[in-house]
Design a protein around this motif. Structure first.
Motif, short mmCIF file in Angstrom:
data_model
loop_
_atom_site.label_atom_id
_atom_site.label_comp_id
_atom_site.label_asym_id
_atom_site.label_seq_id
_atom_site.Cartn_x
_atom_site.Cartn_y
_atom_site.Cartn_z
N ARG A 16 0.62 -1.02 -0.26
CA ARG A 16 -0.07 0.13 -0.24
C ARG A 16 0.71 0.93 0.24
O ARG A 16 0.55 2.04 -1.07
CB ARG A 16 -0.91 0.27 0.97
CG ARG A 16 -1.60 1.12 1.58
CD ARG A 16 -2.56 1.35 2.29
NE ARG A 16 -2.00 1.48 3.94
CZ ARG A 16 -1.92 2.44 4.65
NH1 ARG A 16 -1.74 3.76 3.86
NH2 ARG A 16 -1.17 1.95 5.38
N ILE A 17 2.32 1.38 0.66
CA ILE A 17 2.43 2.66 1.01
C ILE A 17 3.79 2.62 0.63
O ILE A 17 5.06 1.85 0.08
CB ILE A 17 2.87 2.69 3.08
CG1 ILE A 17 1.82 2.27 3.57
CG2 ILE A 17 3.85 3.96 2.56
CD1 ILE A 17 2.17 2.75 4.88
N VAL A 18 3.87 3.42 -0.46
CA VAL A 18 5.56 3.47 -1.67
C VAL A 18 6.55 4.38 -0.94
O VAL A 18 5.54 5.81 -0.69
CB VAL A 18 4.93 4.28 -2.84
CG1 VAL A 18 6.27 4.35 -3.83
CG2 VAL A 18 3.67 3.26 -3.53
N ARG A 19 7.57 4.36 -0.77
CA ARG A 19 8.53 5.68 -0.32
C ARG A 19 9.24 6.06 -0.94
O ARG A 19 10.06 5.58 -1.74
CB ARG A 19 9.12 4.55 0.39
CG ARG A 19 10.10 4.93 1.46
CD ARG A 19 10.86 4.23 2.80
NE ARG A 19 12.33 5.14 3.58
CZ ARG A 19 12.98 4.71 4.12
NH1 ARG A 19 13.24 3.01 4.22
NH2 ARG A 19 14.05 5.79 4.59
N LEU A 20 8.77 7.13 -1.27
CA LEU A 20 9.69 7.68 -2.22
C LEU A 20 10.93 8.79 -1.89
O LEU A 20 10.69 9.40 -0.68
CB LEU A 20 8.84 8.45 -2.83
CG LEU A 20 8.25 7.77 -3.67
CD1 LEU A 20 5.82 8.82 -3.75
CD2 LEU A 20 7.99 7.71 -4.90
N ASP A 21 11.79 8.87 -2.16
CA ASP A 21 12.88 9.37 -1.72
C ASP A 21 12.85 11.11 -2.10
O ASP A 21 11.95 11.92 -3.11
CB ASP A 21 13.89 9.29 -2.42
CG ASP A 21 15.34 10.55 -2.46
OD1 ASP A 21 15.29 10.86 -1.06
OD2 ASP A 21 16.57 10.48 -3.31
N GLY A 22 12.56 11.70 -1.04
CA GLY A 22 12.05 13.31 -1.20
C GLY A 22 13.03 14.59 -1.27
O GLY A 22 12.99 14.87 -2.02
N GLY A 23 14.50 13.84 -1.54
CA GLY A 23 15.27 14.54 -2.11
C GLY A 23 15.27 14.75 -3.75
O GLY A 23 16.06 15.30 -4.46
N LEU A 24 14.82 13.72 -4.75
CA LEU A 24 14.09 13.63 -5.68
C LEU A 24 14.24 15.31 -6.26
O LEU A 24 13.19 15.44 -5.02
CB LEU A 24 13.65 12.74 -6.55
CG LEU A 24 14.61 11.60 -5.81
CD1 LEU A 24 13.02 10.05 -6.40
CD2 LEU A 24 15.08 11.38 -7.23
N GLY A 25 13.99 15.83 -7.67
CA GLY A 25 13.37 16.90 -7.87
C GLY A 25 12.30 16.77 -8.03
O GLY A 25 11.32 15.24 -7.77
N ILE A 26 11.73 17.81 -8.16
CA ILE A 26 9.90 18.32 -7.81
C ILE A 26 9.45 16.71 -9.40
O ILE A 26 8.27 16.19 -8.92
CB ILE A 26 9.53 19.41 -7.98
CG1 ILE A 26 9.73 19.53 -6.76
CG2 ILE A 26 7.74 19.48 -8.04
CD1 ILE A 26 9.32 21.75 -6.61
N GLU A 27 9.90 17.17 -10.22
CA GLU A 27 9.28 16.67 -11.44
C GLU A 27 9.56 15.80 -11.24
O GLU A 27 9.06 14.58 -12.42
CB GLU A 27 9.82 17.27 -12.54
CG GLU A 27 10.01 19.04 -12.71
CD GLU A 27 8.66 19.35 -13.19
OE1 GLU A 27 7.79 18.20 -13.32
OE2 GLU A 27 7.72 20.16 -12.04
N SER A 28 10.44 14.82 -11.07
CA SER A 28 10.96 13.82 -11.24
C SER A 28 10.25 12.97 -9.85
O SER A 28 9.37 11.39 -10.16
CB SER A 28 12.73 12.43 -11.34
OG SER A 28 13.28 14.29 -10.33
#
Ligand code: TYD
Length: 209
Positions: free
Chosen positions: A182-194
């Protein structure tokens, strides 16, 4: 033919992680193809008519007892679910919600020390709808505080500082490891667009299923 229930997406992470920006970008991407009527973009606390009062109580005045804080977040969610989220899902709409049950576990349990089992029992009493997919935007507490301070006027929860936010972050990490489907962990350090690209693609996969 009976209308199929809509999809429910939530955005989670510590203060300043960029949830609102990402919810806005996903809203734009989905509505550009399907029209404004097909998507509801909302938030907690306070995402229903009248909910601003609870939001103000929680975020501006603050509470002095951990359980009254928890009860207010729960009451807010009960009204939000019954007035906004469930009706939209029943009408086949996609719902985007900034913060939801995972925030309660991360902030009130990991951050505030209320036992996880007690909070989850309350969720069961309330029969909250479960998100189809949750985007956990993961950033470190230092980066979060920097962004929050830059935005001006940090609210009372944000004033609790880096060690509080680190505990909250660990709560989100725990949940994302417990419920990886259910939960996708995303790297918040990636740019806004990616980040927006990843989130949009994952949402579209479910929407096209
Ligand atoms: P938030 O919506 O994140 O506003 P902003 O991103 O503009 O700062 O602020 C809501 C605050 O409420 C945030 O600090 C997290 C907290 N919160 C909880 O502690 N428990 C909850 O169940 C929810 C929904 C939010």
């Amino acid at each position: 033919m009976a209308m199929s229930r809509g999809l429910f997406f939530t955005f989670e992470g510590i203060d300043g992680c960029g949830k609102s920006t990402q919810a806005c970008l996903l809203y734009k991407r989905l509505t550009s193809r399907r029209g404004e009527d097909s998507v509801v973009w909302t938030r907690e606390p306070g995402g229903w008519d009248g909910g601003e009062k609870i939001r103000e109580l929680l975020l501006e005045r603050g509470t002095s007892h951990a359980m009254s804080e928890l009860f207010l977040f729960m009451a807010d969610r009960c009204e939000h679910a019954s007035r906004v989220i469930n009706p939209a899902l029943d009408a086949g709409k996609t719902v985007l919600c900034e913060r939801y049950t995972d925030s309660t576990i991360a902030y009130q349990s990991w951050g505030g020390g209320i036992p996880l089992s007690r909070i989850e029992e309350m969720f069961n009493w309330c029969s909250f709808p479960v998100p189809d997919l949750t985007f956990f935007i993961d950033i470190g507490p230092e980066a979060a505080l920097e962004r929050v301070v830059r935005r001006g006027r940090p609210d009372f929860l944000e004033k609790k500082g880096a060690s509080f936010l680190e505990r909250v972050r660990e709560g989100f990490v725990f949940l994302s490891e417990r419920e990886p489907e259910r939960i996708v962990r995303l790297d918040g350090g990636l740019g806004i667009e990616s980040l927006a690209g990843e989130i949009g693609d994952k949402a579209e996969v479910l929407l096209h299923r």
